[in-house]
Design a protein around this motif. Structure first.
Motif, short mmCIF file in Angstrom:
data_model
loop_
_atom_site.label_atom_id
_atom_site.label_comp_id
_atom_site.label_asym_id
_atom_site.label_seq_id
_atom_site.Cartn_x
_atom_site.Cartn_y
_atom_site.Cartn_z
N ASP A 130 6.70 4.23 -13.95
CA ASP A 130 5.98 3.44 -14.93
C ASP A 130 5.20 2.34 -14.20
O ASP A 130 5.73 1.71 -13.28
CB ASP A 130 6.99 2.83 -15.91
CG ASP A 130 6.33 2.14 -17.07
OD1 ASP A 130 5.82 1.01 -16.87
OD2 ASP A 130 6.31 2.72 -18.16
N PRO A 131 3.96 2.07 -14.60
CA PRO A 131 3.16 1.04 -13.92
C PRO A 131 3.80 -0.35 -13.92
O PRO A 131 3.68 -1.09 -12.94
CB PRO A 131 1.85 1.01 -14.71
CG PRO A 131 1.77 2.34 -15.38
CD PRO A 131 3.18 2.78 -15.62
N LEU A 132 4.50 -0.69 -14.99
CA LEU A 132 5.17 -2.00 -15.00
C LEU A 132 6.31 -2.05 -13.99
O LEU A 132 6.56 -3.10 -13.38
CB LEU A 132 5.70 -2.31 -16.40
CG LEU A 132 4.63 -2.62 -17.46
CD1 LEU A 132 5.26 -2.76 -18.84
CD2 LEU A 132 3.87 -3.89 -17.09
N VAL A 133 6.99 -0.93 -13.79
CA VAL A 133 8.05 -0.88 -12.78
C VAL A 133 7.44 -1.02 -11.39
O VAL A 133 7.97 -1.73 -10.54
CB VAL A 133 8.88 0.42 -12.90
CG1 VAL A 133 9.86 0.56 -11.75
CG2 VAL A 133 9.62 0.45 -14.23
N LEU A 134 6.31 -0.37 -11.17
CA LEU A 134 5.63 -0.50 -9.88
C LEU A 134 5.23 -1.95 -9.63
O LEU A 134 5.44 -2.48 -8.54
CB LEU A 134 4.42 0.42 -9.81
CG LEU A 134 3.62 0.36 -8.51
CD1 LEU A 134 4.50 0.71 -7.30
CD2 LEU A 134 2.43 1.30 -8.58
N ASN A 135 4.67 -2.60 -10.64
CA ASN A 135 4.31 -4.02 -10.49
C ASN A 135 5.55 -4.86 -10.20
O ASN A 135 5.50 -5.78 -9.39
CB ASN A 135 3.61 -4.53 -11.75
CG ASN A 135 2.19 -4.02 -11.86
OD1 ASN A 135 1.59 -3.58 -10.88
ND2 ASN A 135 1.66 -4.05 -13.07
N PHE A 136 6.64 -4.54 -10.86
CA PHE A 136 7.89 -5.25 -10.62
C PHE A 136 8.33 -5.08 -9.17
O PHE A 136 8.72 -6.04 -8.51
CB PHE A 136 8.97 -4.73 -11.58
CG PHE A 136 10.31 -5.34 -11.35
CD1 PHE A 136 10.60 -6.61 -11.84
CD2 PHE A 136 11.29 -4.67 -10.64
CE1 PHE A 136 11.84 -7.18 -11.63
CE2 PHE A 136 12.52 -5.24 -10.42
CZ PHE A 136 12.80 -6.49 -10.92
N LEU A 137 8.24 -3.86 -8.65
CA LEU A 137 8.61 -3.60 -7.26
C LEU A 137 7.73 -4.39 -6.29
O LEU A 137 8.20 -4.89 -5.27
CB LEU A 137 8.53 -2.11 -6.95
CG LEU A 137 9.55 -1.22 -7.66
CD1 LEU A 137 9.24 0.25 -7.40
CD2 LEU A 137 10.96 -1.57 -7.23
N LEU A 138 6.47 -4.51 -6.62
CA LEU A 138 5.56 -5.28 -5.78
C LEU A 138 5.94 -6.76 -5.77
O LEU A 138 5.87 -7.43 -4.74
CB LEU A 138 4.11 -5.08 -6.23
CG LEU A 138 3.58 -3.65 -6.10
CD1 LEU A 138 2.19 -3.53 -6.72
CD2 LEU A 138 3.59 -3.18 -4.65
N LYS A 173 0.83 -1.21 0.00
CA LYS A 173 0.00 0.00 0.00
C LYS A 173 0.87 1.26 0.00
O LYS A 173 0.59 2.21 -0.75
CB LYS A 173 -0.92 -0.01 1.22
CG LYS A 173 -1.88 1.15 1.28
CD LYS A 173 -2.78 1.06 2.50
CE LYS A 173 -3.69 2.27 2.56
NZ LYS A 173 -4.50 2.27 3.77
N VAL A 174 1.91 1.25 0.81
CA VAL A 174 2.81 2.41 0.86
C VAL A 174 3.53 2.59 -0.47
O VAL A 174 3.64 3.71 -0.98
CB VAL A 174 3.83 2.25 2.02
CG1 VAL A 174 4.94 3.27 1.92
CG2 VAL A 174 3.11 2.37 3.36
N LEU A 175 4.01 1.50 -1.07
CA LEU A 175 4.67 1.60 -2.37
C LEU A 175 3.73 2.14 -3.43
O LEU A 175 4.12 3.00 -4.23
CB LEU A 175 5.21 0.24 -2.81
CG LEU A 175 6.63 -0.12 -2.40
CD1 LEU A 175 7.05 -1.45 -3.00
CD2 LEU A 175 7.63 0.95 -2.78
N ARG A 176 2.52 1.63 -3.45
CA ARG A 176 1.55 2.12 -4.43
C ARG A 176 1.27 3.61 -4.26
O ARG A 176 1.23 4.36 -5.24
CB ARG A 176 0.24 1.32 -4.33
CG ARG A 176 0.30 -0.02 -4.98
CD ARG A 176 -1.09 -0.67 -5.05
NE ARG A 176 -0.98 -2.04 -5.50
CZ ARG A 176 -1.06 -3.11 -4.72
NH1 ARG A 176 -1.27 -2.98 -3.43
NH2 ARG A 176 -0.94 -4.31 -5.23
N SER A 177 1.08 4.04 -3.02
CA SER A 177 0.77 5.46 -2.79
C SER A 177 1.97 6.35 -3.10
O SER A 177 1.82 7.46 -3.58
CB SER A 177 0.28 5.69 -1.36
OG SER A 177 1.32 5.44 -0.44
N ALA A 178 3.17 5.84 -2.87
CA ALA A 178 4.37 6.65 -3.11
C ALA A 178 4.75 6.73 -4.58
O ALA A 178 5.24 7.76 -5.04
CB ALA A 178 5.54 6.08 -2.31
#
Length: 181
Positions: A71-79, A60-65
């Protein structure tokens, strides 16, 4: 496995995704921003690594930050990295991704040491000449060290090109010591 090897594997997987989508530069910028943010604020890394905070809260914190920042794919990768409990490697993954991009683009980072600060024309000349010599686009990182007296010292990879006056003077001194009269 060593952390660097694991980070390289993750970076390679992300790089394949970026190549497939043609978004290597966007991914590199996103990862760089994430890495810089984590380096600038160590408490983010501590938060992500603490076992007292559950995975859902971390996500949740990663998504909000990062939702509007990377890039959305980078965010998914981080998750995914969070799910695999490799969050301590995020900064290293970003650096490895950058290295892969540099390799792909034919760039090489070069440490250049000069005796005096260089003006823009000198920096451009150094970049052009190093690119010609190395056969790749050189990205110089220039530092000043008056101890070299004059000339230039170039470090890239495991190689050193020492054209400093200090080295030349040391060589001359050694030849004079060895000379027979």
């Amino acid at each position: 496995m060593r952390d660097t090897t694991v980070a390289r594997n993750y970076a390679e997987a992300l790089f394949m995704i970026a190549e497939k989508n043609g978004t290597q530069d966007a991914f590199a910028a996103s990862l760089s921003e994430v890495g810089e943010m984590m380096d600038a604020n160590p408490s983010i890394g501590v938060f992500l690594q603490t076992p007292k905070v559950d995975l859902a809260a971390k996500k949740k914190v990663l998504r909000s930050a990062f939702t509007d920042r990377v890039d959305p794919l980078v965010l998914n990768f981080l998750l995914v990295v969070l799910e695999k409990r490799r969050q301590r490697l995020i900064g290293e993954i970003a650096r490895e991704f950058s290295k892969l991009l540099d390799e792909k683009m034919g760039r090489v980072h070069v440490q250049v040491t000069l005796a005096h600060a260089a003006d823009a024309a000198t920096e451009q000349s150094i970049t052009k000449e190093l690119s010609r010599i190395l056969g790749r686009t050189a990205i110089p990182h220039i530092t000043v060290d008056p101890k070299i007296v004059g000339g230039i010292v170039v470090r890239y990879g495991d190689s050193i090109l020492d054209g400093s006056v200090r080295r030349r003077l040391a060589g001359l001194r050694n030849r004079l010591y060895e000379a027979t009269v």
